[in-house]
Design a protein around this motif. Structure first.
Motif: not given
Length: 244
Positions: A50-65
């Motif tokens: 899952v972690e290796s594929r998150l580059d294709a779904e950048p929202r998966g590594r983003q949080r709400v400020e």
């Protein structure tokens, strides 16, 4: 050093986050049941995949400020992202039957996502008594709508199909992005549909409280489509499920 570029939350997404409370959960849930394999799912391998594929779904590594001086919240990269906090095995679920799986799924649905992290989580449940396992996925509506949720899961969980196995079709057209002004005009109607009183009677028109349960309709998708097609007018799979 310049500040990282931030993407402001849309008016709809910000409103969904603001509505979340002890009685209202802002996430959607997907239950994926896996047929028995050679052994239990390897949790560490699942995390790595899952972690290796998150580059294709950048929202998966983003949080709400949270909202800044201009009053708007933003999406920013989570510098302390930990895959272990998002993909984990649910303890105490080995040997459950189907009813037990449904009960645990309801418990997971009732748990709030951590707003200090990216707004998604996967809980691995089982192995069940019959050898199957399940992945219970929560994705916040502020992060993705229904179609985006399916795309996200398709990217991070499923291997791509061989090119020669895919049917030929025209490329999908991306929906145009609404301006802030159009979002502001759209928001009152969306909130009214979700929270406003209905003129007609419905079993869903009741006060929203925390004491609720998930409902399951164990019907094959093909049957749901056949039922919908047998009705006059345009009837969707969701219409059939709600009727059930």
């Amino acid at each position: 050093m310049s500040e990282p570029e931030q993407e402001r939350l849309s008016a709809d997404d910000a409103a969904i986050l603001a509505l979340e409370s002890a009685a209202i959960a802002g996430h959607t849930l997907k239950l994926i049941v896996l047929e028995p394999g050679r052994g239990p799912v390897d949790l560490e391998r699942l995390r790595a995949t899952v972690e290796s594929r998150l580059d294709a779904e950048p929202r998966g590594r983003q949080r709400v400020e949270p909202a800044g001086p201009d009053g708007s919240a933003s999406w920013i990269d989570d510098d302390s992202f930990e895959i272990d906090a998002h993909v984990r095995r649910r303890d105490g679920t080995e040997g459950l039957d189907t009813a037990g799986l449904w009960s645990v799924t309801g418990e997971i649905m009732s748990e709030r996502l951590d707003h200090a992290r990216p707004l998604w989580a996967m809980d691995l449940v089982g192995p069940l008594a019959d050898g199957r396992e399940a992945v219970v996925v929560r994705i916040h509506h502020a992060m993705a709508d229904g179609i985006s949720c399916i795309r996200f899961l398709g990217t991070v969980l499923w291997d791509a199909a061989p090119a020669d196995a895919l049917p030929e079709h025209a490329p999908a057209r991306r929906a145009p992005r609404r301006s802030v002004a159009r979002e502001a005009l759209h928001l009152p109607g969306a909130l009214a549909r979700e929270l406003g009183a209905r003129a007609s009677r419905s079993p869903f028109d009741r006060p929203i409280g925390p004491e609720r349960e998930l409902a399951f309709a164990a019907v094959p998708l093909a049957d749901l489509k056949r039922i919908g097609a047998a009705r006059p007018g345009h009837v969707t799979v969701n219409d059939v499920l709600l009727a059930a």
